[in-house]
Design an enzyme around this catalytic site. Sequence first.
Site, short mmCIF file in Angstrom:
data_model
loop_
_atom_site.label_atom_id
_atom_site.label_comp_id
_atom_site.label_asym_id
_atom_site.label_seq_id
_atom_site.Cartn_x
_atom_site.Cartn_y
_atom_site.Cartn_z
N LYS A 167 -40.69 -31.14 -21.95
CA LYS A 167 -41.92 -31.30 -22.52
C LYS A 167 -43.14 -30.56 -21.37
O LYS A 167 -43.00 -31.07 -20.35
CB LYS A 167 -42.24 -33.00 -22.93
CG LYS A 167 -43.63 -33.11 -23.59
CD LYS A 167 -43.58 -34.62 -23.68
CE LYS A 167 -44.72 -35.27 -24.41
NZ LYS A 167 -44.59 -36.68 -24.69
N MET A 216 -51.78 -36.41 -25.63
CA MET A 216 -50.44 -36.79 -25.87
C MET A 216 -50.69 -38.49 -26.44
O MET A 216 -49.68 -38.94 -26.34
CB MET A 216 -49.49 -36.95 -24.72
CG MET A 216 -49.33 -35.52 -24.00
SD MET A 216 -48.19 -35.52 -22.58
CE MET A 216 -48.61 -36.63 -21.47
N SER A 242 -45.82 -37.33 -29.34
CA SER A 242 -46.41 -36.04 -28.70
C SER A 242 -45.24 -35.25 -28.25
O SER A 242 -46.05 -33.97 -28.17
CB SER A 242 -47.20 -36.60 -27.77
OG SER A 242 -46.48 -37.43 -26.53
N SER A 243 -44.19 -35.59 -28.34
CA SER A 243 -43.04 -34.40 -27.84
C SER A 243 -42.68 -33.82 -28.87
O SER A 243 -41.49 -33.33 -29.37
CB SER A 243 -41.98 -35.39 -27.03
OG SER A 243 -42.12 -36.32 -26.47
N ILE A 263 -45.04 -43.50 -25.21
CA ILE A 263 -45.62 -44.77 -24.73
C ILE A 263 -45.82 -45.56 -26.03
O ILE A 263 -46.50 -46.59 -26.04
CB ILE A 263 -46.83 -44.47 -23.76
CG1 ILE A 263 -47.28 -45.94 -23.09
CG2 ILE A 263 -48.06 -43.92 -24.72
CD1 ILE A 263 -48.39 -45.77 -21.92
N GLY A 264 -45.61 -44.94 -27.13
CA GLY A 264 -46.06 -45.35 -28.53
C GLY A 264 -45.07 -44.80 -29.46
O GLY A 264 -45.30 -45.21 -30.67
N GLY A 265 -44.10 -43.99 -29.07
CA GLY A 265 -43.19 -43.35 -30.01
C GLY A 265 -43.07 -41.81 -29.91
O GLY A 265 -42.36 -41.38 -30.64
N SER A 266 -43.56 -41.44 -28.95
CA SER A 266 -43.67 -39.93 -28.74
C SER A 266 -42.37 -39.00 -28.68
O SER A 266 -42.08 -37.91 -28.70
CB SER A 266 -44.56 -39.64 -27.57
OG SER A 266 -45.71 -39.78 -27.87
#
Length: 604
Positions: A167, A216, A242-243, A263-266
Amino acid sequence: MIQSIWEYFHHLPNVLAIWIECYCNQIVCCCICMLIALYYIQRCRIERAELKEKINMKKDECRESWKKIAKHPSASGHRVTTRQSHKIEILDLPLEMLLKKLQSDENVCAVDVLTEYQQKAHEVNGKFNCVVEPIKEAEYLAKNCDEMRKKNKQHKRPLHGLPVSLKECYFLKGYDCTAGMSNYIGKPCEEDAVIVQVLIKQGAIPFVRTNIPQTMLIYDCSNPIYGKTLNPHNDKRTPGGSSGGEGCIIAAKGSLLGFGSDIGGSIRIPCHMCGVCGLKPTYRRLSAKGTFDLMSGQTLINAAIGPMAQDVTSLVIAMKALLCDDMFDLDPTVPPIPFRTEIYEKTNELKIGYYVFDGYLKPVPACKRAVMDAKDILEREGHKLIPFEVPDLKEIFTEIYLPVIFGDNTQMLLEHLKNDVIDPGISLAVTNWSLPKCVQWLMSWVMSSVYNDNVIGKGIRSTSQSRNVYDWWKLAERLEEYKKKFLSLWRSLELDALICPGFAFPAVPNGEVFNVLGGVTYTALYNLLDYPAGTVPVTKVTREDEAGMKDYPSRTRYERFIRKYFSEGTVGLPVGIQCVGLPYQEELVLRVMKMVENDAPFRR
Ligand SMILES: CCCCCC/C=C\CCCCCCCC(=O)NCCO
């Protein structure tokens, strides 16, 4: 009549002279103001033009890097055509088999494998725009691997000769790390991220950098520098984020193993939306040193880094390779726990909790069905599945998660984005954060009633609130209390693991993520708790799933958007589930994922 008009114009200079004399000061003031305004407008235009120029130069630089790779002798047309069958074979091999060949088959060398994957990545990128730029040093690393093989030295390195994608947020010496923000163009990193150093020591060859959304902090994949990444299953939809570049390239077979951050599901969201596997470990299990951290002073909820791949076995191979002395030395804050194969391979009966609804947005039928399919698979394997209910989801999301993530009233985020071109996908949020606080508060009430959803209003208020040390400590205290509550519920049910939806819905239409942001609670919960969680594809959306959308609620604006986006055009999209364990139980999480994968209809 003509006479009076003539007289009027005849006396006009006198009238004007009197008028100017009377209003002289005001006129001078107006002129000065206009000049200042013109100066600022012009300055803004110049700055914008410079910014665009900077972005265009960056784009050209990335395009040039691809050209250099295409020109490399090892990537010549001759080599490829004479070894066409070999090329297909390499690209068809799953990671585990390719590694074995790289380690012990004389006909397979690292330079060849790299070239095949560079070309495949280039092809895939042409369709979906998932790669930011190729990594030039890959050639040198691959040649080194082959030299070692010749000398029979160290060729048993666990990732010997394996191309891996990264990433864009991973620091790479000499490369800009921007998170999609042009303020970071032209500021190359001074050293490689710890994880990159370890990957190279273990024989891996980082070969491409993949795309992200600007900041991100949204589960989409678009930014003003590198553009928008598309979902390889349906290019009208997002790969998630974001990934997202990683999810896309792995699903499109342009990479076997990649690394994201979460950090939230990325990591988990793009895996779910692209139909690949990913693991978000406990924060400290893998070193995150040397990755772009937007809120480095915020240490209550941290971005974990983790692997993404085409199957669970590849994740296991990656974790085994990374959990080594090199990483424990380079980052002594990582607990020195090597991969515990005995936990991964254990066959004892497990007690696994499951839920389909976390308490905020109902999952669409396909996401519900994926959990029930996984439950059946695990029961057939002899495990005990019991229902689980997430406590206080809405409260903890608006009163803990969001206040922590945006705890500085988004000040740092706005600093990162200062004077930048803002991606349309996040512009509404950024505009709102730039408004005076009282207006933000007003907006929160307006949005609450427009959305008919209190969570929205509370969410916006939580991001527009300044906190002093006392408030911050209170927040930390509440977070600890919730962790305690969740753990005692887990313990009271004697759970070993938990399964739940990978997300509330499959891939969202391009540019629409902001309209259904709330789905993020399904993944963000395990960042807040810092529990390891992995996503594994289970099924694909069917016609019956789509038909079932007629019963989906439509009380709130989020629900109405979900109905709109997932009632048609979704058949065939991948759907995953999450497997969750207690902190540092990554091996157990992977074991559950592997069992689900073995029997999941996704690959059939
Ligand atoms: C700047 C745009 C923000 C939009 C508003 C955000 C509101 C709520 C959603 C918060 C969710 C955070 C998503 C985190 C994505 C992630 O895991 N990023 C990894 C960073 O390494």
